[in-house]
Write an enzyme that holds these catalytic residues in place. Structure first.
Site, short mmCIF file in Angstrom:
data_model
loop_
_atom_site.label_atom_id
_atom_site.label_comp_id
_atom_site.label_asym_id
_atom_site.label_seq_id
_atom_site.Cartn_x
_atom_site.Cartn_y
_atom_site.Cartn_z
N HIS A 151 0.86 -1.19 0.00
CA HIS A 151 0.00 0.00 0.00
C HIS A 151 0.89 1.24 0.00
O HIS A 151 1.54 1.53 1.01
CB HIS A 151 -0.92 -0.01 1.22
CG HIS A 151 -1.86 -1.17 1.23
ND1 HIS A 151 -3.10 -1.15 0.61
CD2 HIS A 151 -1.73 -2.42 1.75
CE1 HIS A 151 -3.69 -2.33 0.78
NE2 HIS A 151 -2.88 -3.12 1.46
N ASN A 165 -6.62 0.54 -3.16
CA ASN A 165 -7.58 1.05 -2.15
C ASN A 165 -7.12 2.40 -1.61
O ASN A 165 -6.94 2.58 -0.41
CB ASN A 165 -7.81 0.03 -1.03
CG ASN A 165 -6.56 -0.26 -0.20
OD1 ASN A 165 -5.45 -0.10 -0.68
ND2 ASN A 165 -6.75 -0.67 1.04
N HIS A 196 -8.90 -10.29 -2.06
CA HIS A 196 -8.89 -10.14 -0.59
C HIS A 196 -10.12 -10.89 -0.09
O HIS A 196 -11.25 -10.40 -0.20
CB HIS A 196 -8.95 -8.65 -0.24
CG HIS A 196 -9.19 -8.35 1.21
ND1 HIS A 196 -8.27 -7.72 2.01
CD2 HIS A 196 -10.26 -8.57 2.00
CE1 HIS A 196 -8.76 -7.57 3.22
NE2 HIS A 196 -9.97 -8.07 3.25
N HIS A 210 -3.00 -12.78 0.78
CA HIS A 210 -2.78 -12.91 2.24
C HIS A 210 -3.65 -13.96 2.95
O HIS A 210 -4.42 -13.65 3.85
CB HIS A 210 -2.90 -11.56 2.95
CG HIS A 210 -4.09 -10.70 2.61
ND1 HIS A 210 -5.37 -11.16 2.53
CD2 HIS A 210 -4.16 -9.36 2.37
CE1 HIS A 210 -6.17 -10.15 2.24
NE2 HIS A 210 -5.48 -9.06 2.13
N ASP A 220 2.11 -7.30 2.41
CA ASP A 220 0.93 -6.50 2.80
C ASP A 220 1.35 -5.30 3.64
O ASP A 220 0.79 -5.03 4.71
CB ASP A 220 -0.14 -7.32 3.52
CG ASP A 220 -1.50 -6.58 3.55
OD1 ASP A 220 -1.59 -5.45 3.00
OD2 ASP A 220 -2.47 -7.12 4.10
N HIS A 257 0.07 3.07 8.53
CA HIS A 257 -0.93 3.96 9.14
C HIS A 257 -0.20 4.88 10.11
O HIS A 257 0.82 4.48 10.68
CB HIS A 257 -1.99 3.15 9.89
CG HIS A 257 -2.82 2.27 9.02
ND1 HIS A 257 -3.73 2.76 8.11
CD2 HIS A 257 -2.86 0.92 8.88
CE1 HIS A 257 -4.31 1.75 7.47
NE2 HIS A 257 -3.79 0.61 7.91
N GLY A 295 -3.72 -3.25 9.79
CA GLY A 295 -2.52 -3.30 8.97
C GLY A 295 -1.24 -2.96 9.71
O GLY A 295 -1.25 -2.25 10.71
O1 DOR Z 1 -4.43 -5.16 7.20
C1 DOR Z 1 -4.81 -4.69 6.15
N1 DOR Z 1 -4.58 -3.41 5.81
N2 DOR Z 1 -5.46 -5.48 5.31
C2 DOR Z 1 -6.03 -5.00 4.20
O2 DOR Z 1 -6.60 -5.75 3.49
C3 DOR Z 1 -6.00 -3.57 3.89
C4 DOR Z 1 -4.81 -2.95 4.48
C5 DOR Z 1 -4.83 -1.44 4.43
O3 DOR Z 1 -5.14 -0.87 3.38
O4 DOR Z 1 -4.48 -0.82 5.44
ZN ZN Z 2 -6.09 -7.16 1.77
#
Ligand code: DOR
Ligand code: ZN
Length: 427
Positions: free
Chosen positions: A61, A93, A178, A231, A304, A308, A323
């Site tokens: 991400h 996303n 997912h 995952h 993954d 954040h 996440g």
């Molecule tokens: O833990 C996760 N974080 N799983 C996900 O599928 C999305 C991801 C996120 O975008 O933070």
């Molecule tokens: Zn995911």
């Protein structure tokens, strides 16, 4: 910079070409060439090191557009380079979601100038990732998407997923998935088991993942769409994937380091830095995932990497986002826990970061063949060190591995003409 380089003295492991041995590697203008054709050569002494094709992370991400307070293309790809990855697949996303060809092309343009490593961008499966209307999958592919996914979620209606798979199959592109049934998962914040009950937290049962794995294997069989399960976290999911593969269905799967090396017990110790989707499960699941790597059911390890901010994670178990960051810990953890513990050979481990992802993406990368782009990952398989979250190039720090002792580290990466060598690399 000198446009010729000779990598000398390393053990070269190139699983796609079934090579494992001492060999020099020649590079000219960012392309792998026969060392004998080089002239005024700069040498990089890599005695005692391992040289592999550049690692590919199928699940990252980067948070552009819209959430660059968590990460951006510069910081995320710097983390990738430091972590040993020369190619990352960015999830769509974002805000807004990468659900149309124009936005996808915009991200790729920006990544081409700002990215330290190669950035591939997955397109969304449905408009706004709302799970209702299938995107222009052929258009997304034409704009450069190698795969499509609604990662973070999946269409909840089987009919929508079926229509998306029909379109993806027609466009010759894989759906990556997912697997999460929202109604079964909500309001869970961790795995539904004894630990959740003790902590008094709402749980997500394995079935939240497994019913979608089952549904989408059935849909892939019917539509002929290539399906990659992201995952995977549960023993049941691995068993279904194995069965699908035995039946000859075009289905692959990936696993993340946290599902391999942690269980729901970690939720006691690491708090919200053990909150991710899908959740950490139990020891039997962890063992089944490891077995899935050993017998080839799972073809890729993906981080993954889900950055954040500290403020967002401080919201507590029920409100914090799912996440953890993973790009800079994945390879050292896998060297320590899979290679040094004798679960996998070095060549098998490298294949999970190169050959497997190449197959999922359907792209000619992850090889050290003559003529290939000089994307190279350099490892010191025995170096001892501890993970220091403070030293991460990522913009975020949400990571449970602070201070973990590792054996095996990333010395650097070469991305075509660009070199990223760790500060303590000494020629
Ligand atoms: O833990 C996760 N974080 N799983 C996900 O599928 C999305 C991801 C996120 O975008 O933070
Ligand atoms: Zn995911």
């Amino acid at each position: 910079m000198n446009d010729e380089l000779l990598l000398v003295g390393a053990r070269v492991i190139d699983p796609l070409n079934a090579f494992d041995g001492l060999r020099d590697i020649g590079i000219r203008d960012g392309v792998i060439v026969d060392p004998a054709t080089l002239h005024a050569v700069e040498r990089l002494n890599l005695k005692g090191k391992v040289v592999a094709p550049g690692f590919i992370d199928l699940h990252v991400h980067l948070r552009y557009p819209g959430q660059t307070h968590k990460e951006d293309i510069r910081s995320g790809t710097a983390a990738a380079a430091a972590g040993g990855f020369t190619t990352v697949l960015a999830m769509p996303n974002t805000v807004p979601a990468v659900d149309n060809p124009a936005l996808l092309a915009d991200v790729l343009r920006k990544a081409a100038t700002e990215g330290a490593v190669h950035v591939l961008q997955a397109g969304a499966l449905t408009v706004g990732r709302q799970g209702e209307e299938v995107t222009d999958i052929a258009g997304l592919k034409a704009a450069g998407a190698p795969v499509v996914t609604d990662d973070g979620s999946t269409p909840q209606q089987a009919a929508v997923m079926r229509q998306a798979m029909i379109a993806a199959a027609a466009a010759g592109i894989a759906v990556i998935d997912h697997c999460e049934d929202t109604n079964l998962a909500r309001p869970g914040v961790m795995h539904d088991g004894a630990v959740a009950r003790e902590l008094g937290l709402p749980g997500q049962p394995r079935s939240a993942e497994e019913v979608i794995v089952a549904r989408d294997i059935v849909l892939a069989a019917e539509t002929g769409c290539r399906l990659h399960l992201q995952h995977l976290s549960s023993a049941g999911s691995v068993a279904m994937l194995r069965l699908a593969q035995q039946q000859g269905l075009p289905v692959t799967g990936e696993v993340c380091p946290h599902h391999l090396f942690l269980t729901d017990e970690a939720c006691r110790t690491f708090g919200v830095n053990a909150k991710m989707a899908p959740p950490l499960r139990e020891e039997a699941d962890r063992q089944a995932l490891i077995e899935g790597l050993r017998d080839g059911t799972l073809c890729a390890i993906a981080s993954d990497h889900a950055p954040h901010s500290a403020e967002e994670k401080a919201a507590g178990w029920n409100k914090a986002p799912f996440g953890i960051v993973g790009l800079e810990a994945a390879v050292p953890l896998c060297l320590t826990e899979l290679y040094h513990r004798g679960v996998l050979t070095l060549s098998q481990l490298i294949a999970l970061f190169t050959v497997g992802p190449r197959k999922v993406l359907g792209l000619p990368i992850g090889s050290l063949a003559l003529g290939a782009t000089a994307d190279v990952t350099i490892l010191d398989p025995d170096a001892e060190h501890s993970i220091s979250v403070e030293s991460f190039a990522s913009r975020s720090r949400n990571c449970p591995y602070e201070g973990w002792k590792c054996r095996g580290k990333v010395v650097g990466t070469l991305v075509g003409n660009t070199r990223f060598l760790s500060a303590d690399y000494a020629d």
